[in-house]
Design a protein around this motif. Structure first.
Motif, short mmCIF file in Angstrom:
data_model
loop_
_atom_site.label_atom_id
_atom_site.label_comp_id
_atom_site.label_asym_id
_atom_site.label_seq_id
_atom_site.Cartn_x
_atom_site.Cartn_y
_atom_site.Cartn_z
N VAL A 1 0.91 -1.55 -0.21
CA VAL A 1 0.01 -0.08 -0.40
C VAL A 1 0.91 1.54 -0.03
O VAL A 1 0.65 2.23 -0.96
N ALA A 2 1.85 1.09 0.75
CA ALA A 2 2.90 2.76 1.09
C ALA A 2 3.61 2.62 -0.68
O ALA A 2 4.21 3.53 -1.06
N MET A 3 4.12 0.82 -0.71
CA MET A 3 4.33 1.61 -2.32
C MET A 3 3.46 2.17 -3.55
O MET A 3 3.93 2.81 -4.33
N PHE A 4 2.32 1.73 -3.56
CA PHE A 4 1.81 2.06 -4.12
C PHE A 4 1.38 3.57 -3.78
O PHE A 4 1.59 4.04 -5.00
N ALA A 5 1.06 3.91 -3.01
CA ALA A 5 0.66 5.41 -2.58
C ALA A 5 2.65 6.59 -3.06
O ALA A 5 2.36 7.29 -3.95
N GLU A 6 3.71 5.56 -3.06
CA GLU A 6 4.16 6.86 -3.12
C GLU A 6 4.86 6.92 -5.11
O GLU A 6 4.99 7.65 -5.30
N GLU A 7 4.58 5.57 -5.85
CA GLU A 7 4.74 5.31 -6.91
C GLU A 7 3.48 6.35 -7.19
O GLU A 7 3.34 6.85 -8.80
N ASN A 8 2.36 6.38 -6.92
CA ASN A 8 1.05 7.21 -8.00
C ASN A 8 1.17 8.80 -7.16
O ASN A 8 -0.16 9.12 -7.08
N ARG A 9 2.11 9.21 -6.75
CA ARG A 9 2.60 10.48 -6.43
C ARG A 9 2.54 11.51 -7.44
O ARG A 9 3.08 11.41 -8.49
N PRO A 10 2.06 13.09 -7.76
CA PRO A 10 2.11 13.73 -8.75
C PRO A 10 3.21 14.00 -9.07
O PRO A 10 4.15 13.89 -7.99
N VAL A 11 4.05 13.89 -9.80
CA VAL A 11 5.31 14.02 -10.25
C VAL A 11 5.28 16.10 -10.92
O VAL A 11 4.35 15.98 -12.47
N ILE A 12 6.24 16.40 -10.41
CA ILE A 12 6.93 17.91 -11.01
C ILE A 12 7.92 17.50 -11.69
O ILE A 12 8.42 17.54 -10.94
N VAL A 13 8.26 18.57 -12.95
CA VAL A 13 9.20 17.83 -13.61
C VAL A 13 10.47 19.54 -14.06
O VAL A 13 9.28 20.52 -14.88
N CYS A 14 10.92 19.80 -12.89
CA CYS A 14 11.78 21.44 -13.32
C CYS A 14 12.55 21.84 -14.01
O CYS A 14 13.83 20.32 -14.57
N SER A 15 12.51 23.13 -14.89
CA SER A 15 14.21 22.71 -15.67
C SER A 15 15.40 23.16 -14.69
O SER A 15 16.26 22.81 -15.26
N THR A 16 16.06 23.91 -13.48
CA THR A 16 16.56 24.05 -12.98
C THR A 16 16.41 23.88 -11.44
O THR A 16 15.21 23.30 -10.68
N THR A 17 17.93 23.68 -11.10
CA THR A 17 17.77 23.22 -9.76
C THR A 17 17.36 24.53 -8.65
O THR A 17 16.62 23.91 -8.06
N GLN A 18 17.04 25.71 -8.58
CA GLN A 18 16.36 26.73 -7.77
C GLN A 18 14.74 26.25 -7.72
O GLN A 18 13.87 26.55 -7.24
#
Length: 299
Positions: free
Chosen positions: A18-35
């Motif tokens: 269940v925990a692994m499933f929740a982790e895998e299904n978090r929304p993903v944000i992809v950023c260009s820069t480190t800041q």
């Protein structure tokens, strides 16, 4: 005792997927820069997974898309970029368009400085070097994240409020530290025009032999005239030290320092933050270390 251990093991076995499933299904944000990625992490905490295309020390002006970048961006629920052409040839916009992912430009709402020495009006993209502008980035990210996940809006607002308080404290601290430098010594000479917003916000003068970009875009590339102007400025103001940047080749600045009779005051984080486990791995850490380096070298 044995029965208790077996029951505990069974419970863990049931909860782990269940925990692994929740982790895998978090929304993903992809950023260009480190800041931008650091700002996003401050807002979302563990609610979302934040990934960054640029690594520590990489130059967004010069970055060229890699085969795996499109695949990474295609997994995003939201993309974040700095904007104002910091990402050379608008590579982050192109990746988002190519993969059909939504993208937010974090610099939106900042009051731009114009790029000096160019014929066409262009905005200086290094706006995050003012803590006031950094707060605008955070608000833009907060609003985009709330739109993506309104169920946890209060949580994102609370995290953002705490971080905005920290940025206000950082701003006040920078003002106090810069006041330790004699007024006639507040000249910041660096590899390229990354620090104009910093200088405007904190009462310094910026001087650089290049332009806003380290690549082939407008303003990039040293000319003999620009080089000599920088040397003359260093001598005129009797600048004690000039600085190299973590994301820019230091050779040119070292040569200018030698010719102008100035020392190298240290290395500043500019277009990229520090590597993990370094003092500059966060925005606040990056700004803190830069200010300490500048003050110790110029006061």
């Amino acid at each position: 005792m044995i029965v208790s251990r077996i029951a505990t093991a069974l419970l863990l076995a049931l909860l782990l997927p269940v925990a692994m499933f929740a982790e895998e299904n978090r929304p993903v944000i992809v950023c260009s820069t480190t800041q931008v990625a650091d700002f996003a992490r401050q807002v979302v905490g563990d609610r979302m997974e934040v990934k960054c295309i640029l690594a520590a020390g990489q130059d967004p002006h010069l970055y060229e898309k890699k085969p795996g970048d499109a695949q990474l961006v295609s997994t995003a629920d939201l993309c974040l970029e700095n904007g104002w052409h910091l990402e050379g040839n608008d590579w982050m916009q192109k990746l988002a368009t190519q993969t059909g992912r939504p993208i937010v430009t974090c610099v939106k709402g900042c009051r731009p400085l114009e790029v000096p020495g160019v014929s066409e009006a262009m905005h200086d993209p290094h706006a995050w070097f003012s803590c006031t502008n950094a707060a605008i980035y955070v608000r833009n990210i907060r609003d985009a994240v709330i739109q993506l996940d309104p169920e946890h809006a209060d949580e994102y607002r609370s995290r953002s409020a705490l971080y905005l308080d920290q940025l206000r404290t950082l701003h006040s601290w920078i003002v106090r530290e810069i006041n330790n430098i004699p007024v006639d010594q507040r000249v910041l000479v660096t590899s390229h025009d990354a620090f104009n917003y910093f200088c405007q916000a904190y009462g310094m003068k910026s001087a650089t032999p290049v332009g806003w970009s380290t690549g082939k875009e407008v303003g990039a590339g040293i000319t003999p005239q620009r080089r000599q102007e920088t040397i003359d400025s260093i001598r005129e103001h009797q600048v004690k030290a000039i600085f190299v940047e973590t994301s820019v080749n230091p050779t040119m600045v070292r040569e200018i320092a030698r010719e102008a009779g100035a020392k190298i005051g240290g290395e500043l984080y500019s277009d990229s933050m520090g590597a993990p486990d370094t003092a500059g791995e966060t925005y606040i850490g990056m700004m803190r270390e830069n200010v300490l380096t500048i003050v110790q070298s110029l006061k």
